[in-house]
Design a protein around this motif. Structure first.
Motif, PDB file in Angstrom:
ATOM      1  N   ASN A 290      -1.265   0.131  14.236  1.00 40.43           N
ATOM      2  CA  ASN A 290      -0.092   0.777  13.646  1.00 40.43           C
ATOM      3  C   ASN A 290      -0.203   2.289  13.802  1.00 40.43           C
ATOM      4  OD1 ASN A 290       0.999  -1.701  12.673  1.00 40.43           O
ATOM      5  ND2 ASN A 290      -0.560  -1.668  11.092  1.00 40.43           N
ATOM      6  N   ALA A 291       0.480   2.802  14.783  1.00 42.41           N
ATOM      7  CA  ALA A 291       0.428   4.235  15.086  1.00 42.41           C
ATOM      8  C   ALA A 291       1.108   5.050  13.991  1.00 42.41           C
ATOM      9  CB  ALA A 291       1.129   4.504  16.421  1.00 42.41           C
ATOM     10  N   PRO A 292       0.700   6.298  13.816  1.00 34.96           N
ATOM     11  CA  PRO A 292       1.386   7.175  12.859  1.00 34.96           C
ATOM     12  C   PRO A 292       2.858   7.337  13.238  1.00 34.96           C
ATOM     13  CG  PRO A 292      -0.661   8.177  13.584  1.00 34.96           C
ATOM     14  CD  PRO A 292      -0.423   6.981  14.465  1.00 34.96           C
ATOM     15  N   ASP A 293       3.661   7.607  12.243  1.00 36.32           N
ATOM     16  CA  ASP A 293       5.097   7.788  12.444  1.00 36.32           C
ATOM     17  C   ASP A 293       5.418   9.276  12.298  1.00 36.32           C
ATOM     18  OD1 ASP A 293       7.825   7.337  12.688  1.00 36.32           O
ATOM     19  OD2 ASP A 293       8.075   6.799  10.580  1.00 36.32           O
ATOM     20  N   ILE A 294       5.909   9.876  13.391  1.00 34.09           N
ATOM     21  CA  ILE A 294       6.330  11.277  13.346  1.00 34.09           C
ATOM     22  C   ILE A 294       7.750  11.273  12.803  1.00 34.09           C
ATOM     23  CG2 ILE A 294       6.756  13.373  14.676  1.00 34.09           C
ATOM     24  CD1 ILE A 294       4.723  12.187  16.735  1.00 34.09           C
ATOM     25  N   GLN A 295       7.897  11.644  11.543  1.00 34.70           N
ATOM     26  CA  GLN A 295       9.190  11.559  10.892  1.00 34.70           C
ATOM     27  C   GLN A 295      10.065  12.780  11.146  1.00 34.70           C
ATOM     28  OE1 GLN A 295       8.773  10.423   6.806  1.00 34.70           O
ATOM     29  NE2 GLN A 295       7.891   8.465   7.362  1.00 34.70           N
ATOM     30  N   GLU A 296       9.425  13.936  11.306  1.00 37.22           N
ATOM     31  CA  GLU A 296      10.215  15.152  11.499  1.00 37.22           C
ATOM     32  C   GLU A 296       9.377  16.231  12.165  1.00 37.22           C
ATOM     33  OE1 GLU A 296      12.655  18.459   8.825  1.00 37.22           O
ATOM     34  OE2 GLU A 296      11.608  16.823   7.823  1.00 37.22           O
TER      35      GLU A 296
END
Length: 189
Positions: free
Chosen positions: A94-100
């Motif tokens: 589960n890769a990190p989520d770049i939200q902004e």
């Protein structure tokens, strides 16, 4: 799928019975299910997924062999995962989520700030930012600093950008296993 309760004969059994029934152990419970059907030929996507999962297994074994990492993953156990190994494998998959990516504070000057909001189901170990020229050449690269609260990371520019109104490719975020993530294109204008 059926769950076996209080049966001394099947307690702790796992494996298949003939070509029809499969016994599994899930969170200390015995599950009985029909034997899963597998296609003769695997699709390209299935092969890719198997390779990715194999890498996750290798990472999980290596991470739990390191006492410091194992302790970290032990702390992540809960309802969903009951071992440090399972937490490590899930962390890899589960890769990190770049939200902004907030570029309001970046105008191309040394000291300008880029803020990146990154979340992960386990932990974001570091965020690396690479700023590239429109032709793809690297202008600068470095690690962002995690801000209080945990989700926001700030990067201070170290190089002067002579053409700040052009589109630049930013590469924020690396997970603990150091997989890189695709560039996020943003306008600096």
């Amino acid at each position: 799928m059926a769950e076996v309760k209080n049966n001394i004969v099947t307690q702790g059994v796992s494996g298949k019975l003939g070509d029809m029934i499969v016994f599994r152990q899930v969170h200390g419970r015995t599950i009985i299910a029909a034997k899963p059907k597998q296609s003769e030929k695997k699709s390209e996507k299935q092969v890719e997924h198997q390779k990715r999962f194999q890498s996750a297994v290798i990472y999980g074994k290596a991470a739990t062999a390191d006492p410091a990492k194992k302790a970290e993953y032990e702390a992540g156990k809960g309802d969903k995962y009951n071992s440090a190994y399972q937490v490590a494998v899930a962390d890899f998959l589960n890769a990190p989520d770049i939200q902004e990516v907030n570029l309001k504070g970046y105008k191309g000057n040394v000291g300008d700030v880029i803020t990146i909001r990154v979340t992960d189901d386990f932990k974001v170990a570091e965020v690396t930012v690479a700023i590239r020229n429109p032709d793809g050449t690297l202008l600068e690269k470095g690690n962002a600093v995690q801000q209080p609260g945990g989700a926001d990371w700030c990067y201070k520019a170290t190089a002067l950008c002579w053409r700040p109104n052009h589109h630049y490719g930013l590469r924020p975020a690396r997970q603990r296993n150091r997989r890189e993530f695709p560039p996020v294109g943003s306008s600096l204008g």
